[in-house]
Enzyme design. Structure first.
Site, PDB file in Angstrom:
ATOM      1  N   GLY A   4       0.781  -1.230   0.000  1.00 11.92           N
ATOM      2  CA  GLY A   4       0.000   0.000   0.000  1.00 11.92           C
ATOM      3  C   GLY A   4       0.812   1.278   0.000  1.00 11.92           C
ATOM      4  N   HIS A  25      -0.004   0.287 -13.208  1.00  9.70           N
ATOM      5  CA  HIS A  25       0.706  -0.927 -13.621  1.00  9.70           C
ATOM      6  C   HIS A  25       2.201  -0.630 -13.715  1.00  9.70           C
ATOM      7  CE1 HIS A  25       1.585  -4.643 -15.599  1.00  9.70           C
ATOM      8  NE2 HIS A  25       2.037  -4.027 -16.665  1.00  9.70           N
ATOM      9  N   ALA A  81     -12.059  -4.451 -20.002  1.00  9.05           N
ATOM     10  CA  ALA A  81     -12.205  -5.885 -19.761  1.00  9.05           C
ATOM     11  C   ALA A  81     -10.907  -6.662 -19.981  1.00  9.05           C
ATOM     12  CB  ALA A  81     -13.319  -6.439 -20.650  1.00  9.05           C
ATOM     13  N   GLY A  82      -9.890  -6.044 -20.525  1.00  6.17           N
ATOM     14  CA  GLY A  82      -8.639  -6.751 -20.791  1.00  6.17           C
ATOM     15  C   GLY A  82      -7.680  -6.710 -19.609  1.00  6.17           C
ATOM     16  N   ASP A 136      -4.660  -5.027 -18.347  1.00  5.05           N
ATOM     17  CA  ASP A 136      -3.804  -3.832 -18.478  1.00  5.05           C
ATOM     18  C   ASP A 136      -3.872  -3.222 -19.876  1.00  5.05           C
ATOM     19  OD1 ASP A 136      -2.994  -4.274 -15.812  1.00  5.05           O
ATOM     20  OD2 ASP A 136      -1.399  -5.621 -16.447  1.00  5.05           O
TER      21      ASP A 136
END
Ligand code: GAR
Length: 212
Positions: free
Chosen positions: A19, A116, A149-150, A152
């Site tokens: 975190g 990411h 929906a993919g 990354d």
């Protein structure tokens, strides 16, 4: 177009680990001028430092584990309902190591961002720093994107480049990425909260406010 509200935007942050990205958002949102406040922190597992950080700051937390549901789809519905109960304007996945599913995206598509640790579209998935190192790239980085929906793959909000050093291992590279990633996350979550913006295909556009 997403028009920010006059009061601070409500953020729900989802975490799975230490975190440090969450902590950067907690610190930034202590300043009212930041334009966003964290109304809840959720996790897919117990006992992580990310939850403890939120608790130390008096932020409500919740845990929703896949293992406590009959299947992944049921977890996805449950997570979406719990997040919705906090009425977020924006959901931030900050080291959340699960893919959100269709029920979640039905409700929060277009207003969920994920950070990411690689320069998309290179090295998607769970091991961005490891895969960059294995490929031998000299520059990698971090990407903030709108979740679709993919894996990354969503429209890119911001990216930051980070050099790969000859003596890096996965840990040293990931730590260097995270230093830049936290600054990027704070800057761009703030802009998403404060500034009108729209998603046009794969491109995010910010619309400067008229001067009065
Ligand atoms: C961050 O580097 C984030 O990009 C990554 O996990 C780290 C979390 O660090 N997320 C992913 O790899 C998601 N696929 P933190 O818990 O210290 O914020």
């Amino acid at each position: 177009m997403t028009e920010p509200r006059p009061e601070p935007s409500r953020l729900v942050v989802l975490v799975s680990g230490s975190g440090t990205n969450l902590q950067a958002l907690i610190d930034a949102s202590a300043d009212p001028a930041y334009g966003a406040r964290i109304v809840a922190v959720g996790a897919d597992r117990d006992g992580i430092e990310g939850l403890a950080r939120a608790q130390r700051h008096g932020i409500p937390t919740f845990v929703d584990r896949v293992a406590d549901h009959p299947d992944r789809a049921a977890w996805d519905v449950s997570l979406a309902e719990t997040v919705a109960s906090y009425e977020p304007d924006l959901v931030v996945l900050a080291g959340f190591m699960k893919l959100t599913g269709p029920a979640f995206l039905d409700r929060f598509g277009g207003r969920t961002v994920n950070t990411h640790p690689a320069l998309s579209p290179s090295f998607p998935g769970m091991h961005g720093p490891r895969d960059a190192l294995a490929h031998g790239v000299k520059v990698t980085g971090a990407t903030l994107f709108v979740v679709d929906a993919g894996v990354d793959t969503g429209p890119i909000v911001a990216q930051v480049a980070v050099p790969v050093e000859d003596d890096d291992d996965v840990e040293s590279l990931h730590e260097r990425i995270k230093t830049s990633e936290r600054a990027m996350l704070v800057e761009w979550v703030g802009r998403l909260a404060r500034e009108p913006h729209s998603i046009d295909g794969r491109r995010i556009r910010f619309h400067p406010k008229e001067q009065s």
